[in-house]
Design an enzyme around this catalytic site. Structure first.
Site, PDB file in Angstrom:
ATOM      1  N   VAL A 136       0.864  -1.244   0.106  1.00  0.00           N
ATOM      2  CA  VAL A 136       0.136   0.058   0.002  1.00  0.00           C
ATOM      3  C   VAL A 136       0.771   1.398   0.177  1.00  0.00           C
ATOM      4  CG1 VAL A 136      -1.927   1.273   1.216  1.00  0.00           C
ATOM      5  CG2 VAL A 136      -1.576  -1.162   1.282  1.00  0.00           C
ATOM      6  N   SER A 147      -3.163   7.242   3.161  1.00  0.00           N
ATOM      7  CA  SER A 147      -1.697   7.379   3.454  1.00  0.00           C
ATOM      8  C   SER A 147      -1.348   8.743   2.465  1.00  0.00           C
ATOM      9  CB  SER A 147      -0.854   6.280   2.825  1.00  0.00           C
ATOM     10  OG  SER A 147      -1.169   6.008   1.411  1.00  0.00           O
ATOM     11  N   ARG A 157      -7.218   2.813  -4.086  1.00  0.00           N
ATOM     12  CA  ARG A 157      -8.243   3.290  -3.115  1.00  0.00           C
ATOM     13  C   ARG A 157      -8.615   4.641  -3.306  1.00  0.00           C
ATOM     14  NH1 ARG A 157      -6.962   2.216   3.318  1.00  0.00           N
ATOM     15  NH2 ARG A 157      -5.276   3.434   2.816  1.00  0.00           N
ATOM     16  N   GLU A 192     -14.057  -2.050   7.804  1.00  0.00           N
ATOM     17  CA  GLU A 192     -13.248  -1.410   8.875  1.00  0.00           C
ATOM     18  C   GLU A 192     -14.063  -0.421   9.585  1.00  0.00           C
ATOM     19  OE1 GLU A 192     -10.122   1.108   6.666  1.00  0.00           O
ATOM     20  OE2 GLU A 192     -11.739   1.753   5.453  1.00  0.00           O
ATOM     21  N   PHE A 226      -7.516  -3.417  11.143  1.00  0.00           N
ATOM     22  CA  PHE A 226      -7.586  -3.197  12.647  1.00  0.00           C
ATOM     23  C   PHE A 226      -7.640  -1.938  13.167  1.00  0.00           C
ATOM     24  CE2 PHE A 226      -4.841  -2.543  16.646  1.00  0.00           C
ATOM     25  CZ  PHE A 226      -5.862  -3.092  17.620  1.00  0.00           C
ATOM     26  N   ASP A 280      -8.471   1.258  11.888  1.00  0.00           N
ATOM     27  CA  ASP A 280      -9.808   2.162  11.614  1.00  0.00           C
ATOM     28  C   ASP A 280     -10.982   1.349  12.363  1.00  0.00           C
ATOM     29  OD1 ASP A 280     -10.113   4.489  10.076  1.00  0.00           O
ATOM     30  OD2 ASP A 280      -9.344   3.824   8.507  1.00  0.00           O
ATOM     31  N   ASP A 335      -0.668   6.139   9.852  1.00  0.00           N
ATOM     32  CA  ASP A 335      -1.512   7.171   8.926  1.00  0.00           C
ATOM     33  C   ASP A 335      -2.823   7.414   9.562  1.00  0.00           C
ATOM     34  OD1 ASP A 335      -2.958   4.734   8.868  1.00  0.00           O
ATOM     35  OD2 ASP A 335      -2.664   4.095   7.107  1.00  0.00           O
TER      36      ASP A 335
END
Length: 720
Positions: free
Chosen positions: A116, A272, A336, A427, A453, A455, A626
């Site tokens: 990512v 990010s 994304r 999330e 995890f 968020d 992030d």
């Protein structure tokens, strides 16, 4: 900062964005400007009221839940009944199987590491795109998987002691993954291809692989320069050059072992990335267009020289029948987009900021049209699909809205129906509780679900903010809800037919410099049935790739399908502290850690526009931070404030003390502006404080609204 705008109907478009679309994007997509903007406007006008209604429903649910917790002592049965009554828990749909078509193998069937990266950074974007193949020797030599004990220090120059340890590790990997009938790869003196098999000479005898996992070679059968092996769908290349600096010291002339590493990459416009206006959005859009065209390049300083980095070409080899074959040279890219919440001043509609998620959906597929239609040279998707990962959706209504948005985008841009595929990020709590329904409404577009995890924890805390004080942050993963969340995600994904059709993902490894620990522990992700899991670097992807050789994910998923899934009751068990009598020292330690991480991330986001940072924690361990990690830290303090575990004055004192530590950690950065030099007027410092003190009332506890507001203020943005 005054904004010059171009008017198209009810739209007022920042000239920076308008010029990019007119001069760079539309000609590549072969679209007419007037038609594009007319269609764009109509979609915005039609869907903006629906977007607003969905956000209002989030707020309504949260207000009802807050009120229930204030008026009731938490008890699971009564709480679950209440959630059913208000419609937070949806009636579960009948069993079904997803029907997504035209999905690339890298997403449908090949399990492997997933990168990512922020797409605003061209260097990172290119490095990730090229991380499909990684040198195992380089990844081992440069990181702590190989210990520096016993004379194996990294140092400035090449250390042959360390090099020998690297080679021994790699040969052991070959022994475990591609074992020989007799002997070890460490003792092989030559490799040849005979009668469609790999022949390895050990001493005076010849041996071969216990399973014939060779698929081809480069060079000649009697003197191969590369041997291409395949295991669990992933390729491994033994490179041979006895004249190379490494190969000259190897018995068989092996110079490297190359692993198929980051099979897929999420190029990120969301967590990010710091992109608050047209200028910053265009940087990301332009890089994505370059990736799709195949001509993105970046000047990179390396070892005192300037090199031009571009996307790698495909790899070729000769198969065992003598035919030429091609291996995809690049990681398959997903993009994304942002979620449904945020607006952006890049475009105004009737004087209001456009919803950024709608803007992304109408621009990014247009930038991808050249790849969808197969009109580029370096193709990303060979099936004519675009893969959009959609974050932060709450429940099936919001997923259905994303489906409608993608459908309208295809029609507006003139793309084939259902060519835009969807990754559903699990999330948010309402999505976790209704995941089967969420997948159902996108059953012909779903190519990805995952667990996130940080968020998810942020939303867990915010949703139950008024229920009571949460356990310490480091203990949250050990609570009942977390195990249920992780296992239900995989179980529901498999029950709805994702096996062999879509990715099931797990979250990021947060310590980019500590790959030895990652190597010891991250195999738990493929063992949990995840066909991909996030890594923070190309070298991390190469190390994590080893786990997919050690664990056959498809076989593991088949086993999991028959296992008992945790109940919805377990998922809804709020991780409240049963004993809040922490010592003053324990509470202060929790505050210090949270505040330091918040400040370390926020100051770089607001002041420098860096959306993903390696932030030293309180113990100076570099952690990838992030907006998701920021959300959990700020929500945790807000929760403890709400229940009197800590006081406002204590938090303010901690923020000021930690700001000085963060300033010291960033002292070597010439672009850094110390927060402690002027607390009263430092925009970043007050943004960090707002995330905490306004955390209980911010929408879903998201950090974006306050971060965007602070950065726009710093940039002098005056609006219209």
């Amino acid at each position: 900062m005054a904004t010059q705008r171009i008017t198209k109907g009810s739209l007022a478009i920042d000239k920076i964005l308008f010029d990019f679309i007119e001069n760079e994007a539309l000609p590549v997509a072969k679209l007419d400007s007037d038609t594009y903007w007319k269609n764009f406007e109509q979609v915005v006008l039609d869907l903006t009221p629906k977007n607003k209604a969905l956000l209002a429903k989030r707020d309504e649910f949260q207000a009802q839940i807050d009120a229930w917790h204030k008026n009731n002592t938490y008890e699971l049965g009564a709480y679950k009944n209440f959630l059913n009554e208000i419609g937070y828990l949806e009636p579960e749909v009948a069993d079904f199987t997803i029907s997504t078509e035209n999905v690339d193998d890298e997403i449908a069937t090949i399990a492997g590491a997933q990168l990512v990266v922020p797409v605003r950074n061209a260097r990172y974007a290119l490095n990730a795109g090229n991380a499909r193949w990684g040198s195992l020797y380089d990844a081992l030599y440069g990181f702590d998987v190989i210990s520096e004990a016993d004379g194996a220090e990294k140092g400035k120059g090449y250390n042959p002691v360390r090099g020998a340890k690297v080679v021994a590790f790699a040969k052991n990997f070959l022994d475990e993954t591609f074992p020989l009938t007799d002997g070890s790869h460490a003792d092989v003196t030559s490799y040849t291809i005979k009668d469609g098999k790999l022949s390895a000479k050990v001493g005076e005898s010849e041996t071969t692989l216990t399973e014939n996992k060779i698929v081809g070679y480069n060079g000649t059968p009697d003197k191969p320069s590369e041997i291409i092996l395949k295991n669990n769908g992933l390729h491994v290349i033994i490179q041979i050059d006895p004249n190379s600096p490494i190969g000259k010291d190897d018995k068989a002339g092996v110079k490297d072992v190359v692993l198929e590493s980051a099979v897929t990459t999420i190029q990120d416009l969301e967590d990010s990335v710091a992109a608050v206006d047209a200028e910053e959005k265009v940087e990301g859009y332009r890089n994505w267009l370059g990736l799709m065209k195949g001509d993105l390049s970046e000047q990179v300083e390396k070892n005192g020289k300037t090199i031009t980095r571009t996307l790698n070409a495909d790899r070729t080899y000769t198969d065992l029948n003598g035919n030429s074959q091609t291996l995809h040279g690049r990681s398959v890219l997903l993009l994304r987009n942002v979620g449904h919440l945020m607006t952006n001043p890049a475009i105004l509609v009737n004087g209001e900021e456009i919803f950024e998620g709608i803007m992304d959906a109408l621009i990014t597929p247009m930038l991808t049209a050249i790849d969808i239609r197969g009109e580029n040279t370096l193709r990303n998707s060979r099936t004519g699909s675009m893969y959009i990962v959609k974050p932060k959706m709450h429940g099936s209504e919001e997923v259905a809205f994303a489906v409608e948005l993608f459908t309208r985008a295809e029609q507006a841009i003139g793309l084939p129906a259902k060519s835009i595929k969807m990754g559903i990020m699990d999330e948010e709590r309402r999505t976790s509780a209704n995941l089967k329904n969420c997948i159902s409404v996108a059953r012909d577009r779903t190519i990805f679900i995952n667990t996130g995890f940080m968020d998810r924890t942020g939303d867990e805390i915010h949703t139950a903010m008024q229920a009571g004080a949460f356990v310490c942050k480091g203990e949250i993963k050990g609570q009942t809800w977390f195990n249920a969340y992780e296992k239900r995600n995989v179980g529901i994904g498999l029950a709805t037919g994702l096996l062999g059709k879509a990715q099931i993902g797990k979250g990021m490894w947060p310590k980019p410099d500590e790959l030895a620990e990652m190597y010891r522990t991250k195999i738990e992700h493929p063992q949990a049935g995840a066909s991909c899991a996030w890594v923070p670097s190309p070298n991390g992807a190469t190390i994590h790739a080893i786990h997919y050789h050690q664990c056959n994910v498809a076989n593991r998923q088949t086993e999991i399908k028959s296992e008992q899934m945790p109940s919805i009751d377990e998922l809804l068990t709020i991780p409240l502290a049963t004993d809040t009598n922490w010592t003053d020292e324990e509470k202060q330690k929790e505050l210090d850690n949270n505040c330091q991480g918040i400040l370390g991330y926020v100051v770089r986001w607001v002041d420098l526009g860096v959306g993903c940072s390696k932030v030293p924690d309180i113990n100076n361990v570099g952690l990838m931070e992030d907006r998701a990690t920021l959300r959990i830290s700020s929500q945790h303090i807000a929760n403890w404030l709400a229940h009197g575990i800590v006081s406002e004055s204590q938090v303010w004192d901690t923020l000021k003390r930690m700001a000085k530590i963060v300033d010291e950690q960033n002292a070597s950065d010439p672009a850094y502006r110390p927060m402690s030099a002027d607390f009263d007027n430092n925009i970043a410092f007050h943004a960090a404080a707002d995330l905490i003190f306004k955390g209980a009332t911010e929408p879903s506890g998201y950090t974006e609204p306050l971060l965007h507001k602070a950065r726009l203020k710093l940039k002098g943005y005056q609006g219209d």
